[in-house]
Structure formats: C-alpha cells, structure tokens
Design an enzyme around this catalytic site. Structure first.
Site, PDB file in Angstrom:
ATOM      1  N   GLU A  61       5.519 -11.183  65.485  1.00  0.00           N
ATOM      2  CA  GLU A  61       4.418 -12.394  65.803  1.00  0.00           C
ATOM      3  C   GLU A  61       4.607 -12.675  67.377  1.00  0.00           C
ATOM      4  O   GLU A  61       3.533 -13.172  67.691  1.00  0.00           O
ATOM      5  CB  GLU A  61       5.379 -13.828  65.153  1.00  0.00           C
ATOM      6  N   SER A  94      15.739 -43.770   6.541  1.00  0.00           N
ATOM      7  CA  SER A  94      17.276 -44.299   6.468  1.00  0.00           C
ATOM      8  C   SER A  94      18.022 -44.501   7.475  1.00  0.00           C
ATOM      9  O   SER A  94      19.037 -45.075   7.513  1.00  0.00           O
ATOM     10  CB  SER A  94      17.961 -43.510   5.237  1.00  0.00           C
TER      11      SER A  94
END
Lengths: 357, 737
Positions: free
Chosen positions: B232, B502
C-alpha cells in the site's frame, strides 16, 4: 564639440596671420590620450568628463636662420621653435604663419604618412610637436594610443620604422604607447553602434588608410600613398599653380557634385576621382585576396574621415564608385565621420580607454 | 560553466576574428596560436568545444586533431580547413557538420557553437537565462521595449498567480474550516462486533455492522505490517502523511491511462478517508484528506497509524479490521498469521471482492504473489521465503458456523437490541448468556426426535418448541423455537400465541389455594351450563373423557385435567381472581375474562407459561433472564444481571401446587413421566381438535415447557394430546444422560 585651441587658431588667422599663436600650457589632468599623427596635423584627444578635449598642431616646421634678435622675437611672441645647426625650427601652427609670410610652403616631418626621409630633423620636429600636445604623464605608464598608417599596398615600404620611432618617443616620455591603425581608429570612433564592424577610411594629406573590422577585430588594414597632397601636387602641376594654392581652393571651394567651373576644379575633379578609384580598387583587391574576410550576412557601413574627404561631393562620389564596382561585401551606407578632422584622434582615445579598462 | 571554448589559429587575425565571433555570441573563449599551449590547456581543463583553424598551420598531418578527437571525446571539435582537406578529417572521425572552409561565416560558426553548447549545457543555460532576465528586470532597463514587455508579462503572470493562489488558499481554508478533529483518534473506537457466549464461555454468535475485533498495534506481527507497507505505501516510514512523488506519479499515470489506474494515497491518507471522510471523489475531500493526514502524522507514531489502519480497513466477506479478516480467511488470530497469510490479507483492501480468495481464487493467488514480490523487492522477505510462500494455495471458503442455538440467539438479539439499540452492532459488547449448551443440544435433540417421531407416525410438518428455565435464577438454559431455524425463524417458544388448553388450569388451582382451598378440597365435576351475563350465550364444559366424575378433590380434578370441575372451581372463586393470579405469576397475555379461560381458551406463549410454572415450583416469579453479565470491548463489566426473583406465591401454596402438579405425573395424565424416576411436576395441555399439545413441568432444577402443534393451527393428528405429543419430548429432554 567646442575646442579652445581651434578657437584660438581661428582668432589668430583673423588678425592677419602675423601673430603666431602658441598653444597654452597643456594641463595634465591624467587619463589616456589618443594621438593622431598625420601628415598634415597632429591631434590629441583626451576625455574630460563626458566631453573630449581636442588639441592639435600643424605637423610642419619652418626654418629661419638663427640669430639673437630672431630668438628674442620668437620667444616674445610665444612661437614654438628649437635651435639646431644654426637654424631656428619653428614648429606647429606657427610654421604655417611664417610660411605664408615668406610666401613659401612649410616643410613636413611626415611625408606620405611616414616619417620623412628627406628631412634630417623630422624626428626632432615631430617629437617637439608631440610634446606641445602631450604633457609628461602624471603617473608612469599612462596610456597613449597613437595612430600609424597601414602598410602601403602599392610599395614595399613598411610602417615599422615610423611606428617604432613614435613608440619610443612616447615611451621615453613615460607613457605606455600602443599603436592603432588610422582606419581602425575611424571605426573605433564612428562604428560603436555597429559593433565596430565596417570599413573605416581616413583620407589624410599623405595617404589614405583603410581598415575593415569585424566585431572590433581589424581583419585587414592598409594604406595607399595617395592623399590630399597627391591631389594638390598633381592638380598644381597640371594647371601651373602651387600646391598650397590648390589646397586652399580644394578646402574652400571644391564641390564635386557640381560641374567644374574652371580648369582647377576640372583637374581637382579628375584627380579626386583617380584617388577614389584607387581607393576602391585597393579595397576590392584586398578583400578578394584576404584569407580572413568573413562572409557577412548583413551589409556594412563605410565611414570616411580626414581633411581630404571633406570637400563637398567626395562622399557621394565614393558611394557611386563603390556601387559601380562589384565587391564581395554589401554596403549599407557611406557616410562622413561626425568630426572628420579629429576622428582618428578620437578613435585612438577610444582604444586607449578600452585598453585601460 | 567556467571552462571556455578554446580557439586555435596561427593566423592572428583569423584567430582574433573567431574569438570575437564566439565571444559576441555570449560564450567565453580563449585564443591560442601555439599548439603546445593549446594541448596544455585542453589537458588541464577539458573544454566543451575546440575551434581549430588549420590555416597556416605548420604541420599538415594534423596529428594534434586526431589526438584531441580520440582522447577528449566529450569535447566537440570544430575545424576550419581547406575544402580539399575536409574529407580526410571526416574520415578521421570529425563530424562533417563541424568542418568549415573559408570564408569564415560568423553565422554558421555561431549557430554550430550554440547548438553544441546548448546541447551540452542545456540545464545550466536555462538557469542562466532566467537569472539574467531577472537581473535585467531588477536593474530596470526602461529603454528596452522587450524587457518592458517581458516585465509586463511577468507582472501579469504574477498577478494571475496571486489570484489563483488566493482562490486556492481560500478554497483550502474554507475546506479546512469544517475539518474533523484528529484528536478524536485519541478515543479511537472502531465499530466492533458484539459477541454472544454460552454460560460455559463458548462463542454463540457475533452481532455486527462491521464485523471487526480490535487488535492493538503492538500485537500485530512485523511481517504483517511489512506486507501492508510493501503493497500500500512503500515509503510509509519516510513520508509525513503525503507521498508527493507518488501522488504526482499516480496523477501522470492516471492521465496517461485516461482513468484511475493507480492510487496515490498513503496509508495515512486512506486512514483519514476511512475515519473522517465520505468516499466521494472531490477536490474538497482530497484537500481535507491531505490536511487530516498531516495532522494524524503529527500526532501519532507510525506504528500507531498503521495499527489504526489495519483495524479499520475492509477486507471483504464482511470482515472489517485485520483480526476479523484473519478469522474469516484463515481461522486464525492476527498474531498467528504467517507471511503468506499476511500477503494475502495485504492484497485485499484495494478490491476486496475482486481479489477475494473465496470468490476469485486465481485472481487472489496472482494478487497475493504480487504482494509477496513487493515484499521481496523491498527486502522484507528473502528469496527463499518468497519462493516457498508463492507456492502456497490461497484459503478456501470456510462455511460460516451455524449458531448453536439460533432461536435463542435471535431472541436475545431482540432483547439486546431493545436494550442497546445500534450499539449492539458496533460497541464490541461481550454478552455472557444463560444458555447451557449441553442442555440446548439436548433440547434440540429432543425436539428433533419428537418431531421425527410424529412424522414417522404419519404427522409430518408438526412443529415443536421447548424452553428450559433455571428454577433458582429464572435463567433460560435452553430454547428451541422450532424444528428448523433455516426453514423458519419463527420462534414458537417466544412468539407463538396459542391456546393453552389445560396448562392454564394450575393457575385456577393456585387461585383456589390462595383463596383457602386445599388439594383435598372438593369440587363438583358435573354437567353445568353456564350462561353469559346477558344470557345470550350458553356453554357447557365437558371433560376430555366425555364423562363427569361428580365430587372430586382438587388434586384429582387437576391431575385428570377435569374441565367441568375446573370451570366450577373458577366459577366459585371468580375469573377476576384467576386473572389476577395469572398476572401475579408473570402472565402478561390477554386472558379471556370469562370461564372458558379457566380451561385455556386464551392464547399465550410457551415462555410465558413456563415462567408461570417456574413460579409454581418455588414461589418466586422471575422475568425472563437470558444473560448473566455484559462487558465492553475491554472486558470491563457493563452489567451484571443477578437473578431478581420476586416471591409471588407463599410457600404453603407452593407446596400445594407441587402436590397437585406431582399428582398429574403420579396419577393423572402424565404418568409416562414417571419413567424419569425422580419427582417431577407438570401439566399437560391439549386444545380443541388436537391443535396444540402442551406439557409444562419441572423437577428440582428446571422448569421446562414443550409445545407441539402446526403453524397453520390445524390439528396435529388424531389423539395427539399433550401427553402423547408433547410429554415424550419433555421426558426425552429431562432424561439424565
């Protein structure tokens, strides 16, 4: 350019010529000197600020038998003279006055541009005249640039003797003496704006000096031993008049642009033409044989100076003849020097100044 | 140029003439008429040009010329000679165009000398010319129209330049005015992923906007830094933020190529752009970028800057920063990367997708080897390492790991999102959840097996959900929201509102206990028709068995899941109390405020009910607890989530609840759970037409709820009650390994 001595001389002449003037004591302000040692006159030039001071003496002498009373009279009248072999040698401008008084010609220490071989006292005379114009140097080794003619092309005479004698005279006075060709002096005086490139011609009494310079380098310089004296003598012989009278007519009345009115003018016209043709032919011959003449892309100027170039029409005649003859150089103009009688001295001064720098 | 042109001529006039011609052209020259002096001068200081005039030269052999020509080849010889002699000079090597014959042509000589001189001294003459021009201007030559004109031109240019500089300066100043403060880097906190861990510390998931894990610059190996520098910004350690030469070179190359082919940005500039600026391509942005770069350079050490850059850069595959990239591509930490890995990563930021080893392995290979070559060229690696590294293959795609508990992760993500908002994705939080991975796996297995069993029994497409809650802390230990997260992310444990059947009944019984009833209290299980208050609607609850059992204890009523008895009980104590009880134990869903709600017609979530059962187990009500603690990126605790149980049921009633719920297992509908051989408690639930099957129960450690049903609310299948469809899953999960 005003000049005190010139004015004084003119004043003397107006008084009837019987009062020979003596140059005032030359004050030495120092600085280089230009000296034109011509056949007719010796002219000195010195820089005075922005001006140039010109002083001149006739390069002539007149002898009278030496006697006490004559000596006292000469002294009383400030006449320059020296005594030699039982004669008084009256020198400079006064000589002319005496010659006119005795209705005869002055004698010349320089003949045809060079020290006269005929006159035994030529050297003494010329040294004496020079000393009236060039004071002793303020400092040893001050520069004086004196003019010498170019080697005559039509004889085997050398200027070496003439040059050496003059150099020694000036050196003995304490100066550093350098010689300048008369034609080149014209260039130095007149062609500064053209980079000292062109042809300078000094037409004096004894000879005509020609110099071609390129960028201040004298490419060739020479002389022809024809000058004002030649014209005067030849015309005088042709018409049966004295050379002195012919000279007066030439200087005062001659206009070559006009048709001659009499046989003197006719004869003057003929011999002037001969002189100018000789001059141009010599230029043509030298240019074509020289190995040094460069090829120029621009036309150059020709400057005429000297008393012989002064009669009206000389310049035009020269230009016409120049155009009529094919030369390998192109000419832009033929012009008269600004101050023809003093051009050589001024040019010599320019060189002296340049050398001093 | 102090060495003059040497002129030789034995002819004084010609020599002087040549000298003047040369001097008049502005050159220094020296004249010689003696060949020995000339030789001496040439040897002493080599002249650029020797002008030799052969005219009148005594020796016609011209040995001196040959000698000059061979010995001083950098000096140009200009000859003046007779035309007849020129061919012999040319044969001796003198250039034809440098041979002249008479007459001397000043223009020709000047032209030739200028030509040679200018070629030899181009740079010097340029400087000299400018200098002389400047001198002339300062000296003031009012009379020279050219100088006056030049002066005017220069003044005009200077003024124009001043205007341009002024405008440029203003523009730069304007752009600087809103420059971000580089000091912000002091508190550099890049977006960092948040991580989710199971209770045993195993990573469960990563939440991110930019998938990144910060690694300090001093932990980044030197060869990794070198790889990025080589690729870079080769002059990273030399420049001060901007590499002018590189910028200019890039500018020229881009113009030549007619587009952007080369970047001129340094690592610092890239960092400035990434951190503070938008990706727009504008002059304004470039100026800001340069200014910020210089500020960054002035404030931070090179290694720090490189560290910021490596943590900030995007490496593709949703990996931001070197650490995330290392993990993504190599499954390593940054500290473990080798040279080849480093080169591969360094190759990525320029075009992460193009050079992705996962997507374009060949391009990635070439690009990586280019990076390696750059490292070799810069002396970062030797030829041996290069040769070995260049042969290494690029990494292959590693399929992303699946979340171990996807439903739980998704659930907790929602919880955390509500808590932290977007920070969840950027703050680098470490969330230590309550999930027990062992239990979770067990739960997933149980659900999968249950669903598979149903499928085998001819009931494909049945969904199931399970949730396990620590009784002591209320922490969720396992959560399965469905059978296949990939297929459906709908979490049936937390999102599905289903009729409870239930499993709601224990709330009625708890209400009864709270109102003075005991497990042995009795209630009528008979056919009763209930009317709505306005009498418009009538409803007669029936039992699952279609029978009525008369007067029964509450224990029996619940254990056998008797609807008629339960409704009678609810009717006796009032539904409002039942609802109040439900609320007190954490039920938040709407409850139908009428009697049918007592037997579970209201819709609730599994998690809601299972938390209610957690309360039954020990009386303390807990809010759902999914994490134990949260730390920030620096492992500093953000929150310690201690259990916050609220006593909601007094111990006596807890005992009663345990009694009745145990009876469900021991004598009621969930006898199958006895297979666990330890006390367990719970309740089944079945809704009409077997659309939902529930079992929620607990032991001494966990409350676990299981729901089975279909997403389209259609019946699961015949006889698919809670005890048949849900209980087996529950038992399966609760089994000791």
């Amino acid at each position: 350019m005003s000049d005190k001595n010139e004015d004084a001389k003119a004043a003397a002449n107006q008084k009837g010529g019987n009062n020979p003037e003596r140059p005032k004591e030359i004050e030495n302000f120092g600085g280089p000197i230009g000296l034109d040692i011509g056949t007719t006159n010796i002219v000195s030039a010195r820089a005075r600020g922005a001006n140039i001071q010109i002083t001149k003496q006739l390069n002539a002498f007149f002898t009278v038998p030496a006697s006490k009373i004559t000596g006292m009279t000469l002294l009383k009248n400030d006449v320059l003279y020296f005594s030699q072999n039982g004669s008084f040698y009256i020198i400079g401008n006064a000589a002319d006055t005496f010659a006119n008084t005795f209705n005869t010609d002055t004698r010349r220490p320089v003949e045809s541009g060079l020290l006269s071989a005929k006159e035994d006292e030529a050297l003494n005379v010329i040294q004496s005249i020079i000393k009236t114009l060039v004071p002793p140097p303020k400092n040893q080794g001050e520069l004086v640039c004196y003019s010498i003619p170019g080697d005559p092309i039509d004889t085997k005479i050398s200027v070496l003797h003439h040059d050496t004698i003059l150099k020694r005279t000036l050196q003995d006075m304490g100066y550093t003496a350098i010689a300048i060709n008369e034609g080149f002096a014209v260039i130095m005086s007149e062609l500064a704006d053209e980079s000292y490139t062109g042809i300078g011609i000094s037409m004096g009494g004894g000879m005509c000096n020609v110099c071609f310079s390129y960028l201040s380098v004298p490419v060739f310089s020479y002389s022809i031993q024809k000058g004002g004296d030649y014209v005067d003598t030849m015309v005088g012989a042709a018409v049966g008049e004295s050379a002195t009278r012919i000279k007066l007519i030439k200087e005062k009345e001659l206009n070559l642009l006009k048709e001659p009115k009499n046989k003197v003018e006719t004869s003057l016209s003929i011999y002037y033409e001969d002189l100018l043709e000789s001059l141009i032919l010599s230029i043509q011959r030298v240019i074509t044989t020289s190995e040094s003449v460069p090829r120029l892309s621009k036309p150059i100027s020709v400057v005429l100076s000297g008393g012989t170039a002064m009669p009206a029409g000389v310049r035009e005649k020269f230009e016409k003849l120049l155009k009529a003859n094919r030369l390998p150089l192109q000419f832009s103009s033929v012009r008269m020097a600004e101050d023809p009688l003093n051009t050589t001295a001024k040019g010599a001064l320019q060189l002296a100044i340049a050398e001093e720098k | 140029m102090a060495v003059p042109i040497l002129v030789f001529s034995v002819d004084k006039t010609r020599g002087s003439l040549l000298l003047k011609i040369i001097e008049n052209s502005g050159f220094k020259a020296k004249l010689f008429d003696n060949s020995l002096e000339l030789e001496y001068a040439v040897r002493r200081r080599r002249p650029p040009i020797i002008v030799f005039d052969t005219k009148h030269y005594q020796s016609r052999q011209f040995k001196i010329i040959s000698a000059f020509h061979s010995r001083f080849q950098d000096a140009e010889l200009i000859l003046f000679a007779d035309p007849a002699e020129i061919p012999s000079f040319i044969a001796a090597g003198i250039k034809k165009e440098c041979c002249f014959s008479d007459p001397i042509n000043p223009d020709e000589v000047t032209l030739k000398i200028r030509e040679i001189y200018f070629i030899k001294n181009r740079a010097f003459l340029k400087i000299k010319t400018y200098f002389l021009l400047l001198c002339s201007l300062f000296e003031g030559t009012r009379d020279n129209p050219y100088i006056v004109f030049t002066k005017k031109i220069i003044m005009a240019i200077a003024m124009a330049l001043a205007v341009v500089v002024g405008i440029a300066g203003g523009f730069i100043f304007y752009n600087m005015s809103d420059l971000p403060k580089v000091q912000l880097l002091e508190s550099y906190v890049p977006f960092e992923s948040s991580f989710l861990y199971a209770s045993d510390g195993v990573e469960l998931a990563e939440f991110y906007l930019e998938r990144r894990k910060f690694v300090p610059f001093y932990k980044i190996p030197k060869h990794v830094k070198n790889a990025f520098i080589a690729v870079e910004d080769a002059h990273f350690y030399e420049h001060h933020g901007i590499d002018f030469f590189r910028t200019i070179a890039a500018f020229i190359n881009n113009i030549r190529a007619g587009g952007a082919v080369q970047g001129g940005s340094t690592i610092t500039q890239q960092l400035a752009k990434m951190l503070f600026l938008t990706p727009e391509k504008s002059l304004s942005r470039k100026i800001k970028e340069a200014a910020i770069s210089m500020q960054i350079e002035g404030r931070y050490k090179k290694d720090e800057i490189l560290g910021f850059y490596l943590n900030q850069a995007y490496f593709g595959a949703r990996a931001y920063g070197i650490e995330a990239a290392s993990q993504t591509y190599f499954g390593k930490r940054t500290e473990e990367l080798n040279v080849t890995d480093a080169a591969m990563l360094a190759a990525l930021p320029k075009a992460p997708t193009d050079y992705s080893p996962f997507k374009n392995p060949q391009k990635a290979f070439a690009r990586r080897n280019l990076a390696l070559k750059s490292m070799l060229d810069r002396g970062f690696i030797d030829a041996e390492v290069y040769a070995a590294s260049a042969k290494e293959p690029v990494p292959e795609y590693i399929s992303r790991k699946k979340y171990a508990a996807p439903y739980f992760v998704e659930y907790i993500r929602n919880v955390m999102e509500q808590k932290f908002g977007d920070r969840l994705y950027t703050a680098g939080l470490r969330i230590y959840t309550t999930l027990d991975l062992t239990l979770q796996k067990k739960a997933e297995r149980a659900v999968a097996n249950g669903a598979a069993a149903l499928a085998r029994a001819g009931m494909p497409g049945v969904e199931a959900a399970l949730i396990a809650i620590d009784l002591n802390t209320g922490a969720i230990r396992a959560m399965v929201g469905g059978t296949n997260f990939q297929k459906s992310q709908f979490n049936r444990a937390t999102q599905a509102m289903r009729q409870t059947g239930s499993v709601f009944k224990p709330i009625v019984y708890l209400t009864a206990f709270k109102n003075g009833y005991s497990a042995d209290s009795t209630v009528d299980d008979t056919e009763v028709t209930y009317s709505s208050k306005d009498g418009g609607q009538q409803w007669t609850p029936h039992n699952y068995s279609r029978r009525f059992y008369g007067r029964v204890t509450l224990r029996t009523a619940l254990s056998h899941s008797l609807n008629a008895a339960t409704v009678a009980l609810a009717n006796a104590i009032g539904m409002d109390k039942v609802i109040a009880t439900a609320r007190s134990i954490g039920v938040t869903s709407n409850i139908y405020p009428h009697l049918p709600a007592a037997i579970g017609v209201s819709e609730m979530t599994l998690i809601e009910l299972t938390y209610a059962y957690t309360t039954f187990a020990n009386g303390r009500r807990f809010d759902p607890m999914v994490y134990e603690k949260i730390t920030d990126r620096y492992n500093i605790k953000v929150e310690d989530n201690a259990p916050k149980g609220v006593q909601a049921i007094d111990p006596a009633n807890v005992a009663k609840m345990r009694d009745v719920l145990n009876a469900v297992v021991t004598e009621g509908t969930s006898i199958a759970a006895q297979s666990l051989n330890r006390p367990v408690y719970g309740k089944t639930g079945t809704t009409d037409e077997y659309k939902d099957a529930w079992f929620i129960g607990f032991d001494d450690r966990l409350a676990v709820g299981v729901w089975v049903g279909r997403d389209n609310n259609r019946p699961i299948g015949d006889d698919m009650s809670g005890s048949h469809a849900a209980l087996p899953i529950w038992i399966n999960f609760m089994k000791e390994d």
